[in-house]
Design a protein around this motif. Structure first.
Motif, PDB file in Angstrom:
ATOM      1  N   ARG A 169     -32.646   4.543  28.110  1.00 23.20           N
ATOM      2  CA  ARG A 169     -32.500   5.770  28.198  1.00 23.20           C
ATOM      3  C   ARG A 169     -31.617   6.132  29.810  1.00 23.20           C
ATOM      4  O   ARG A 169     -32.719   6.303  30.581  1.00 23.20           O
ATOM      5  N   LEU A 170     -30.177   6.705  29.621  1.00 26.40           N
ATOM      6  CA  LEU A 170     -30.016   7.114  31.235  1.00 26.40           C
ATOM      7  C   LEU A 170     -29.466   8.436  31.039  1.00 26.40           C
ATOM      8  O   LEU A 170     -28.519   8.499  30.078  1.00 26.40           O
ATOM      9  N   THR A 171     -29.529   9.018  31.539  1.00 29.44           N
ATOM     10  CA  THR A 171     -29.619  11.255  31.218  1.00 29.44           C
ATOM     11  C   THR A 171     -28.923  10.981  32.699  1.00 29.44           C
ATOM     12  O   THR A 171     -28.942  10.702  33.716  1.00 29.44           O
ATOM     13  N   ASP A 172     -28.406  12.238  32.699  1.00 27.85           N
ATOM     14  CA  ASP A 172     -27.397  12.931  33.751  1.00 27.85           C
ATOM     15  C   ASP A 172     -27.117  14.024  33.765  1.00 27.85           C
ATOM     16  O   ASP A 172     -26.665  14.352  32.532  1.00 27.85           O
ATOM     17  N   ASN A 173     -28.140  14.908  35.016  1.00 30.75           N
ATOM     18  CA  ASN A 173     -27.600  16.237  34.843  1.00 30.75           C
ATOM     19  C   ASN A 173     -26.382  16.759  34.632  1.00 30.75           C
ATOM     20  O   ASN A 173     -25.840  18.191  34.112  1.00 30.75           O
ATOM     21  N   ALA A 174     -25.583  15.910  35.095  1.00 32.88           N
ATOM     22  CA  ALA A 174     -23.454  15.972  34.786  1.00 32.88           C
ATOM     23  C   ALA A 174     -23.323  15.392  33.815  1.00 32.88           C
ATOM     24  O   ALA A 174     -23.004  16.108  32.659  1.00 32.88           O
TER      25      ALA A 174
ATOM     26  N   ILE B 185     -23.193  13.516  22.302  1.00 34.84           N
ATOM     27  CA  ILE B 185     -21.954  14.842  22.275  1.00 34.84           C
ATOM     28  C   ILE B 185     -22.160  15.804  23.532  1.00 34.84           C
ATOM     29  O   ILE B 185     -20.594  16.366  24.127  1.00 34.84           O
ATOM     30  N   ASP B 186     -22.822  16.220  24.244  1.00 33.49           N
ATOM     31  CA  ASP B 186     -22.654  17.232  25.428  1.00 33.49           C
ATOM     32  C   ASP B 186     -22.776  16.440  26.562  1.00 33.49           C
ATOM     33  O   ASP B 186     -22.422  16.941  27.519  1.00 33.49           O
ATOM     34  N   ASN B 187     -22.510  14.874  26.927  1.00 34.64           N
ATOM     35  CA  ASN B 187     -22.778  13.892  27.505  1.00 34.64           C
ATOM     36  C   ASN B 187     -23.224  13.586  28.439  1.00 34.64           C
ATOM     37  O   ASN B 187     -23.194  13.124  29.635  1.00 34.64           O
ATOM     38  N   LYS B 188     -24.686  13.999  28.475  1.00 34.40           N
ATOM     39  CA  LYS B 188     -25.921  14.302  28.823  1.00 34.40           C
ATOM     40  C   LYS B 188     -26.574  12.656  28.993  1.00 34.40           C
ATOM     41  O   LYS B 188     -27.686  12.749  30.069  1.00 34.40           O
ATOM     42  N   ASP B 189     -26.514  12.270  28.447  1.00 37.94           N
ATOM     43  CA  ASP B 189     -27.639  10.972  28.065  1.00 37.94           C
ATOM     44  C   ASP B 189     -26.658   9.998  27.444  1.00 37.94           C
ATOM     45  O   ASP B 189     -25.755  10.267  26.377  1.00 37.94           O
TER      46      ASP B 189
END
Length: 811
Positions: A398-403, A376-380
Motif C-alpha cells: 500500500r502506497l498512501t499520500d496525503n496529497a 478515485i480520491d487519488n490518495k492510495d
C-alpha cells in the motif's frame, strides 16, 4: 499540459518555411527562422526496437515536409541504415515477445499478429482483420499464442494453426438460469405440449454440453457475468485457466462536455467539437473486479473492502469544514451529497492509461496475478495478489499520500520465479525499485535521493536495467542492479539518455540519447559498459553550424526552505556583459515536467528564442519550479491545495538570483510561458504586482474549475468538496490586482485548456477597467501550435512586448 500588443486577429505576411534561410555559424538569428517548420533542424530518432532475431534495429523518422513516419532498419554492427519501402515494410517486424524457450517470437504489425519460428525464420500471419489486435503473448506451456481484440481474448494453437476465442463473456443474466417462477410452473403443469417442448430443449442443451466436453475444438460456451456492469479491461492468464475482468457500471454518465468552435473550416461553415468534462462534474466511474474460472465456467467477485485503509476518509478534515459551511448557509442537500463513502471507490489503471504497463500482470506460468488499484480520491495505491482458492484479493503493498499518488512510477511485475513481485514506489520520497516475495517483506534494490524509472528485467531474470538521475537531478543514464540485490552500476555516460531497449540475447543496449541542441539519436552499447557505437546522425548542417548558447545549469537557493531550485541560464559569453541587462524568466508547461536536463528540450523553439533574446541584450532563466518532475515526492506535492503559490516563491527567488549574481535590473524582468507556464505567468503578475515588468501567458488556465478531472482533482480535490483550494489557486480570482502589461495568447480550437479560460479573464479585466492587457487568438491552433505562421506571430508579439516594456531602462 504544454503549450501584438493588440487585441484581435492579425494576418501577417511571413516567408514560407521552405524560403527561410537558416542562420549561419556567425550570422544573426531572426524570428522567421527559429519559428519556421523545424525540418531545417533535423529529425529525431523515434521508437527504436530490436528485430526478433536481435541482428537488427528498427526505428522511425518523420518524413521531411510531412507528418508521416518512415521505418528504417540498421545493422548495429556496421551502422548501415536502410529506409524501408512499402514492399520491405510488408516483411518488417514489430517489437517482439518470446516464448519461454525462445523458439518462437510474435509481434504486431499494422494491427495484425505475426509469429516467427526463430530456428527456421518462417513467418506466419496469425490474423488478418479490420479490427486491430494487440498484446500477443505465448502461453505458459508454449503451445499457443494469446492475443486480444479490444476486451476479447483469442488463442492461436501453434500445432493446428487454428485460432479461437479464449472465452465468450456475456454481460447479462444467463437465460438458462432457473429462477422461481410460479406462473411458468403452472403453465407446464397444465399443458402437455409445453412440457414436451421444454423436454426437447433440455435434451438438445444436454447434448451440446456433452459434445463440447468431448470436443476441445469447439468454441467455448458463453459465461454470463450478470447485467450490472460492462467491461473496462480483461486479462487472460498465460495458462488459459483464469481471466481477470475489470467492470464499470453500465451506462455511467460522464457529464456535460463543453464544445469548441472551428471557424476556419473546409466546409466554410463553423463547426462544433465536444471536448472533455470539467473537474467535479461526475467523478470517474468506480470499477470492480471479477475472477473468471474459464475451466469451470464460474465467476467470483474480488471484493476490495479488505484492502488496508480502504474504509478511511483521507479528506475527513476538509470534508467537515466544507459541510459545516454549507449547513451554515442552509444548503443541507449539498452538504448531504458530500458524505464520505463507507468504502472508497477504486479504479484499475489499464495499459492504455498508464506508461507502467497496465494494472493487471500475470506471472509467466499463470500461477499468480498482481493487480494495481488506485483510490478515485487519488490518495492510495494498492498492489494486490489473488488467492485463487478463496477468490480474494491479498494486499502486497500500500502506497498512501496525503496529497496524491503520482501518475508516474507505477511500474510493477513478477520476477522469473513467478512468486516474487517487483515494483516502483515513492515510499521514501523518491521513486525506487523494490522486490517482495508473496507473504514476505519488501526489499529495496535501489536507495537514494534520485528517481528510478523505465525498469526492465533481463530475460534471464538476473538484472534490472533502468533510467536514473543518480549523478544529478538533470543528468540521466542507464543503470543496472542485480535482481537479487547488489550494487547499482552506471552503464552509459551520456547525461542526456532518453530511453533504451535491451537486446533479445541480453548482451546489448539500444540507447536513445540527446543533448540541448542535438535531437534524439540512436547508439548501441554492451550491457557491460564500454564505448557505444553511434548509429544515426539526423541533424541538418545548417542548424549544427550555428554557435548556439549552451545553457548553463545553475542552482538557485530557495528562500523558503525548499533547497535548490535547478535552472538553465542563458547569457553572453562575457559574464561582465550581463550586468544591468534586462532579463526574461521562462516558465515551462505541464506543471509536472522537467525541463532542466541535459537532453534535447520539448521547448526547442523557446530555446532558440532565448538565444535571440540574448542576442538582443537580455539574459534568460528557465526554472524547474516546485511541482516539476525529477526531484522527488515532496517537490511534486508542494503545490497540493495551493497551485501557483510555492511556484511563485521559486520564480521570485530566480529573479533575486539574477539580480544578485548577474546584476540584472530588478525593474526590467519579464516573464512568459505556455499552458501551466501561462498559468504561472498570470499568477506571478496578479499575485506579485510590480515584480515583473510585463508577461505573456500562452494558452493559460485561468480558472481550475474549468479544467479536466484527471489532472486537477489530484492536486485540488473536487471543487464541491474543496472550494477553498480552487479559490486560492485560480488566477481569475486575483484579476483586480493586475497592474503590469499582460499579453494573453490562445488557440481557438484548443481542446485541452479551452479558449474560454482566456476570454473569461479578459472579460474580468474589462469589467475591472484595467489597462495594458491584450489578447491574441489563433483560429487554426489547438493547445500545441502546429503552423509556423502562428508560431511566428505568437513570438513576434512576445518579442514586441518585452522590447516595449522590459528592455528599456526605467526612467
Amino acid at each position: 499540459m504544454r503549450r501584438t500588443l493588440f487585441a484581435g486577429l492579425a494576418a501577417l505576411a511571413t516567408l514560407p518555411a521552405a524560403a527561410v534561410s537558416p542562420p549561419s555559424s556567425v550570422g544573426q538569428l531572426d524570428l522567421e527562422t527559429i519559428m519556421a517548420n523545424p525540418d531545417w533542424i533535423g529529425v529525431a530518432v523515434e521508437q527504436p526496437y530490436w528485430s526478433a532475431d536481435g541482428h537488427s534495429l528498427y526505428y522511425s523518422l518523420k518524413r521531411e515536409g510531412s507528418k508521416v513516419r518512415d521505418l528504417y532498419r540498421v545493422d548495429p554492427a556496421g551502422g548501415q541504415s536502410v529506409k524501408l519501402d512499402p514492399a520491405a515494410m510488408a516483411q518488417a517486424e514489430g517489437p517482439a515477445v518470446y516464448d519461454r524457450a525462445h523458439r518462437h517470437a510474435a509481434y504486431v504489425m499494422h494491427g495484425d499478429i505475426f509469429m516467427i519460428d526463430l530456428s527456421s525464420g518462417r513467418r506466419v500471419q496469425v490474423t488478418r482483420s479490420s479490427a486491430p489486435e494487440s498484446a500477443p503473448r505465448f502461453s505458459s506451456d508454449g503451445r499457443s499464442l494469446q492475443y486480444r481484440q479490444g476486451n476479447d481474448w483469442f488463442v492461436y494453437d501453434l500445432a493446428s494453426g487454428v485460432s479461437g476465442p479464449a472465452a465468450v463473456l456475456r454481460f447479462s443474466d444467463d437465460p438458462q438460469e432457473k429462477k422461481p417462477d410460479p406462473l411458468k410452473d403452472m403453465q407446464l403443469g397444465l399443458f402437455k405440449s409445453l412440457r414436451e417442448n421444454k423436454s426437447d430443449k433440455d435434451a438438445a442443451r444436454e447434448n451440446d454440453d456433452a459434445m463440447m466436453a468431448a470436443d476441445p475444438g469447439r468454441a467455448p460456451k458463453p459465461i454470463y457475468l450478470g447485467d450490472g456492469g460492462e467491461p473496462a479491461d480483461t486479462e487472460l492468464s498465460p495458462d488459459g485457466r483464469w481471466m481477470v475482468v475489470v467492470t464499470k457500471p453500465k451506462g455511467a454518465k460522464e457529464g456535460k462536455r463543453p464544445e469548441v468552435t472551428h471557424y476556419v473550416t473546409e466546409s466554410g461553415y463553423a463547426e462544433q467539437q465536444e471536448t472533455r468534462v470539467y473537474v467535479g462534474h461526475n467523478d470517474p466511474a468506480p470499477q470492480s473486479l471479477v475472477l473468471v474460472d474459464l475451466k469451470a465456467a464460474k465467476f467470483y467477485p474480488l471484493k476490495t473492502d479488505g484492502l488496508p485503509g480502504i474504509k478511511d476518509d483521507p479528506l475527513k478534515g476538509i470534508r467537515a469544514k466544507t459541510v459545516a459551511a454549507l449547513q451554515k448557509d442552509g444548503k443541507a442537500d449539498e452538504a448531504k451529497a458530500l458524505k464520505a463513502p463507507d468504502v472508497r471507490a477504486v479504479r484499475i489503471i489499464s495499459s492504455a492509461d498508464d506508461g507502467g504497463g497496465g494494472g493487471i500482470v500475470w506471472s509467466d506460468d499463470g500461477q499468480n496475478v498482481a493487480i494495481q488499484l488506485r483510490a478515485i480520491d487519488n490518495k492510495d495505491r494498492w498492489i494486490a495478489s489473488v488467492d485463487f482458492d478463496k477468490h480474494a484479493l491479498v494486499n502486497q503493498d500500500r502506497l498512501t499520500d496525503n496529497a496524491w499518488i503520482n501518475w508516474n512510477f507505477n511500474d510493477f511485475g513478477w520476477l522469473k520465479d513467478g512468486r516474487t513481485l517487483w515494483y516502483l514506489s515513492e515510499d521514501t520520497g523518491y521513486s525506487q525499485l523494490y522486490t517482495k516475495p508473496l507473504g514476505g517483506k519488501a526489499k529495496a534494490l535501489t536507495t537514494g535521493k534520485f528517481e528510478v524509472s523505465h525498469p526492465a528485467l533481463s530475460d534471464d531474470g538476473q538484472w534490472f536495467y533502468m533510467r536514473t538521475n543518480q549523478v544529478a537531478p538533470y543528468s540521466y543514464d542507464v543503470y543496472r542492479v542485480p535482481s537479487a540485490g547488489g550494487e547499482l552500476t552506471r552503464l552509459t555516460q551520456y547525461q542526456g539518455m532518453d530511453d533504451f531497449a535491451l537486446s533479445p540475447d541480453g548482451r546489448q543496449l539500444a540507447v536513445l540519447h540527446s543533448s540541448p541542441y542535438t535531437l534524439a539519436q540512436l547508439a548501441v552499447q554492451s550491457v557491460d559498459g564500454g564505448t557505444p557505437r553511434e548509429l544515426t546522425n539526423t541533424m541538418k548542417p545548417a542548424f549544427t553550424a550555428h554557435a548556439w548558447i549552451q545553457p548553463k545549469i545553475v542552482g538557485v537557493p530557495s528562500s523558503h526552505g525548499a533547497g535548490t531550485i535547478w535552472a538553465k541560464y542563458y547569457g553572453p559569453a562575457d559574464e561582465a556583459a550581463a550586468a544591468s541587462r534586462p532579463a526574461v524568466i521562462f516558465v515551462h508547461g505541464a506543471g509536472y515536467l522537467q525541463n532542466v536536463t541535459l537532453s534535447y528540450s520539448n521547448y526547442f523553439r523557446e530555446q532558440m528564442f532565448h538565444n535571440l533574446l540574448v542576442q538582443q541584450g537580455y539574459v534568460v532563466l528557465d526554472m524547474d519550479y516546485r511541482a516539476s518532475e525529477g526531484y522527488g515526492r515532496a517537490w511534486r506535492t508542494a503545490i497540493y491545495r495551493q497551485m501557483g503559490h510555492p511556484e511563485l516563491e521559486d520564480l521570485l527567488d530566480g529573479k533575486a538570483w539574477l539580480v544578485k549574481n548577474h546584476g540584472v535590473d530588478p525593474q526590467r524582468v519579464g516573464m512568459y510561458g505556455g499552458s501551466y507556464g501561462g498559468f504561472m505567468t498570470l499568477m506571478s503578475l496578479l499575485r506579485a504586482p510590480g515584480e515583473f515588468a510585463a508577461g505573456s501567458a500562452l494558452r493559460p488556465v485561468t480558472d481550475w474549475t474549468s479544467y479536466n478531472h484527471e489532472y486537477t482533482s489530484n492536486i485540488l480535490n473536487d471543487p464541491q468538496l474543496d472550494p477553498e483550494s480552487y479559490q486560492i489557486s485560480s488566477p481569475i480570482n486575483y484579476a483586480d490586482k493586475l497592474q503590469d502589461p499582460l499579453l494573453m495568447q490562445h488557440g481557438l480550437i484548443d481542446d485541452n485548456v479551452l479558449t474560454s479560460d482566456t476570454i473569461r479573464l479578459y472579460q474580468r479585466f474589462i469589467e475591472l477597467h484595467k489597462n495594458n492587457f491584450w489578447m491574441s487568438l489563433y483560429p487554426m491552433e489547438r493547445h500545441g501550435f502546429q503552423h509556423p505562421d502562428s508560431w511566428y506571430d505568437e513570438y513576434r508579439r512576445i518579442d514586441e512586448l518585452f522590447n516595449t516594456y522590459v528592455k528599456p531602462a526605467k526612467q
